[in-house]
Write a protein that holds these residues in place. Structure first.
Motif, short mmCIF file in Angstrom:
data_model
loop_
_atom_site.label_atom_id
_atom_site.label_comp_id
_atom_site.label_asym_id
_atom_site.label_seq_id
_atom_site.Cartn_x
_atom_site.Cartn_y
_atom_site.Cartn_z
N ILE A 146 0.84 -1.20 0.00
CA ILE A 146 0.00 0.00 0.00
C ILE A 146 0.87 1.25 0.00
O ILE A 146 0.67 2.18 -0.78
N GLN A 149 2.66 1.85 -3.25
CA GLN A 149 1.74 2.42 -4.24
C GLN A 149 1.55 3.91 -4.01
O GLN A 149 1.44 4.69 -4.96
N MET A 155 -0.87 6.27 -10.62
CA MET A 155 -0.93 4.82 -10.49
C MET A 155 0.47 4.24 -10.67
O MET A 155 1.19 4.62 -11.58
N LEU A 158 -0.27 -1.16 -8.98
CA LEU A 158 -1.56 -1.75 -8.65
C LEU A 158 -2.66 -0.99 -9.37
O LEU A 158 -2.64 0.25 -9.42
N GLN A 162 -7.14 -3.73 -7.67
CA GLN A 162 -6.15 -4.48 -6.90
C GLN A 162 -5.81 -3.75 -5.60
O GLN A 162 -5.64 -4.38 -4.55
N TYR A 163 -5.71 -2.43 -5.66
CA TYR A 163 -5.42 -1.66 -4.46
C TYR A 163 -6.53 -1.85 -3.42
O TYR A 163 -6.25 -2.05 -2.23
N ASN A 164 -7.78 -1.80 -3.86
CA ASN A 164 -8.89 -2.00 -2.93
C ASN A 164 -8.81 -3.38 -2.28
O ASN A 164 -9.08 -3.53 -1.08
N ALA A 550 -6.23 5.03 -4.41
CA ALA A 550 -4.97 4.54 -4.94
C ALA A 550 -4.11 5.65 -5.52
O ALA A 550 -2.93 5.43 -5.80
#
Length: 669
Positions: A146, A149, A155, A158, A162-164, A550
């Motif tokens: 996380i 990112q 971006m 991720l 995918q981040y969620n 994100a």
């Protein structure tokens, strides 16, 4: 202390010298049978689902989305049966003669016993702790993803989906698979010893409680393999988002059921053990505060956890059978209520905040009293404040919903009760400070983490009072101020107490001493990097940076890069802890029975304790924290011969001649 325990009876006594045959391994409880039963469980789920769909004329008959939820229920249950967790119960339920207890599943004789079903509370406690720290590493690695990112705007590697998924699994694993169970593990090990009991009230239920947890953890991690990715509605799993997500969302709903069942079973076990198995003389107001804390926590768990189980069960019905409990679109027979999900969820999840911190309060009380060599200031008020938190914890849930669209009139009473609940917590903080006042402080590793907790948790509590105020809460809702607050409470609060507890009871659990120099390095790196990671989040939160995103505006780039760099240092500090624990466990100096010179009963037996805890039942004659009181004794042991003769001269639990009890009642039984 020496102890005579029943010999371990082999279940394969009549096998050839080469060991049990493959068929015998598949018939006997264990990993071989568990693997076989997993296959049988999947075949059962597949066949049952296809049969029902065929009878109902559903097409196609073989539908993966229909088979998945049934398999996620059936395979774990078959696994538990194959592993042997429920063998004795199945014998009884089927009407077969109950097998005699040979204690073959009690106690650890080799390292392999920690990977089997075991009924010894000390083995189960160790299983809990090691299992929980494994998931701390998993959740921590997801946190590093996380922060990588978010190290710069835009971006990176991720996608938003995918981040969620990453931050949802990160939060869920650390809450349900680390913080809650690691406290249960520490209490599992020391609580029966503290009250003078030989074990937990229900040893087999205790074993089942542990083995439910890996199932929940594996489910959460397997969600990454599901079509559409991991569950991505956050750890809150808000409807109707969660009812319209890809199949990965099912993994969360069912994993929480297994983790919740584990918590409820453990809590019931603690309550019965504390109420019915205390040693003679152990009145409620002679209980160590860790026992009081787990008593209060268990009440919260038993009352509150069924609510989150119900919420996820309703989500499961909405998702799989197309019910409309939380359907946002009213009409055509649909009358779901989205806000009702939040009420049900937070009626559990705000008490869950105290489930994740009350055991830590007990740990801090134990550490501070011993390391300051002073009695706990206001012992009874500390106990009453725990019970006050239990009651008030159910009156504040809707402060999480000030911007949810609920009825506006609820805001004011929830703001008031949220401010009031700070009073019992404040009582505890001031009592701890008063305990430290003019004490003889031993600033070793457990004490440093206890003092670090006082600092970070107090800061988290202050921001909590700020969030109780409706205008401020509306301003910072869904910003990084919330992220900072929850991490100051759960990392700076819960995790600091966990580290303090692990270091404090490490000699008792392993029979080894840890490297205190490495422990201090671990503390200072953790304390400094923690504050530099989460402190700035208050600033960018007030400035308006949204959470659960994100990517973000360029104006927050500098702070986010700094936060990410400090988070990597924070993650690296945990590696020092792991190295210290593993190396010390394998070859650290031998620990004496009572290296901290504590009074509570767990320190009056050998390190590690005997399999059945005590040769003779202790008798409690004084309070647990009478440090500095001349001649103070908490518990005494009568030698077996004197106990039979009813001798009047008991032997003190530490050593030496009988002495006057700290509460003035003398050394009578």
């Amino acid at each position: 202390m020496a102890v005579t325990s029943p010999s371990r009876v082999s279940t394969a006594a009549a096998v050839s010298p080469r060991g049990p045959s493959r068929g015998a391994k598949l018939r006997a409880p264990g990993w071989y049978r568990a693997a076989l039963f997993d296959v049988i469980g999947f075949a059962f789920a597949f066949g049952l689902t296809c049969l029902i769909r065929a009878l109902m004329h559903q097409h196609p008959v073989v539908d993966g989305r229909a088979i998945l939820p049934v398999a996620l229920i059936a395979v774990p249950l078959f696994f538990l049966v194959g592993l042997g967790v429920a063998d004795y119960w199945f014998y009884w339920a089927s009407g077969r003669p109950t097998r005699p207890e040979d204690h073959s599943q009690h106690g650890a004789h080799t390292w392999r016993d920690y990977f089997r079903v075991n009924t010894d509370h000390k083995v189960i406690g160790t299983q809990y702790v090691v299992h929980s720290f494994f998931f701390l590493l998993v959740g921590g690695l997801l946190a590093m993803l996380i922060r990588a990112q978010l190290a710069k705007p835009g971006m990176q590697f991720l996608t938003p989906e995918q981040y969620n998924g990453v931050f949802s699994v990160h939060a869920s694993i650390l809450i349900f698979l680390f913080v809650i169970p690691v406290f249960a593990g520490l209490a599992n090990f020391v609580l029966p010893l503290m009250i003078g009991a030989p074990d937990m009230a229900f040893p087999r239920l205790n074993a089942l409680s542990f083995w439910l947890l890996p199932i929940g953890g594996i489910m959460m991690m397997m969600s990454f393999l599901a079509p559409g990715g991991a569950f991505a509605a956050g750890w809150t799993n808000y409807a109707p988002l969660s009812t319209t997500m890809p199949p990965g969302q099912l993994f969360f709903a069912l994993a929480v059921q297994f983790a919740g069942a584990s918590s409820i079973a453990t809590a019931l076990n603690f309550l019965v053990t504390i109420i019915t198995m205390r040693a003679p003389g152990m009145s409620f107001f002679r209980l160590p505060l860790l026992v009081w804390a787990n008593f209060a926590t268990s009440l919260l768990v038993v009352i509150a956890t069924p609510f989150i189980a119900a919420s996820q069960f309703f989500v499961l019905l909405d998702t799989t059978l197309h019910f409309h409990f939380f359907d946002a679109f009213v009409g055509a027979g649909r009358n779901g209520n989205v806000i009702m999900y939040q009420h049900i969820f937070w009626f559990y999840s705000h008490p869950a905040v105290y489930i994740m911190i009350l055991p830590g309060f007990g740990i801090i009380s134990e550490v501070l009293a011993v390391k300051a060599r002073k009695p706990i200031f206001g012992y009874r008020m500390m106990a009453f404040s725990l019970l006050a938190i239990v009651v008030l914890g159910f009156t504040v849930w809707a402060h999480h919903m000030f911007v949810s669209g609920m009825a506006p009139w609820i805001r004011i009473p929830m703001m008031i009760t949220t401010a009031i609940i700070a009073i019992p917590t404040g009582i505890k903080v001031f009592s701890w400070i008063a305990t430290l006042w003019r004490g003889v402080l031993h600033l070793d590793t457990p004490m440093l983490f206890a003092l670090g907790f006082l600092t970070t948790f107090t800061l988290g509590g202050i921001s909590g009072i700020m969030l109780a105020m409706i205008p401020f809460d509306i301003h910072v809702s869904q910003t990084y101020f919330i992220v900072a607050h929850i991490h100051y409470v759960l990392y700076g609060g819960s995790l600091f107490t966990i580290f303090a507890g692990v270091y404090y009871w490490f000699p008792k659990m392993t029979g080894r001493m840890f490297d205190d120099r490495l422990g201090k390095w671990h503390f200072w790196l953790t304390f400094i990097s923690f504050n530099l990671t989460f402190g700035p989040m208050h600033i960018i939160g007030i400035q308006g940076m949204p959470r659960r995103v994100a990517e973000y505006a360029h104006q927050f780039a500098a702070w986010n890069l700094f936060i990410s760099l400090m988070s990597f240092v924070l993650g690296a500090s945990t590696l020092i802890f792991l190295y210290n624990i593993v190396v010390s466990w394998r070859g650290g100096p031998r620990a004496s029975a009572n290296p901290w010179r504590a009074l509570t009963l767990e320190w009056q037996v050998s390190s590690p304790p005997p399999i059945f805890n005590f040769d003779t039942v202790p008798t409690v004659v004084g309070g647990p924290y009478e440090y500095g009181v001349p001649g103070a004794v908490h518990g005494i042991f009568k030698p077996p011969a004197e106990a039979k003769r009813g001798a009047a001269r008991p032997v003190a639990a530490g050593s030496g001649p009988p002495r006057r009890g700290a509460d003035g009642e003398g050394d009578h039984p």
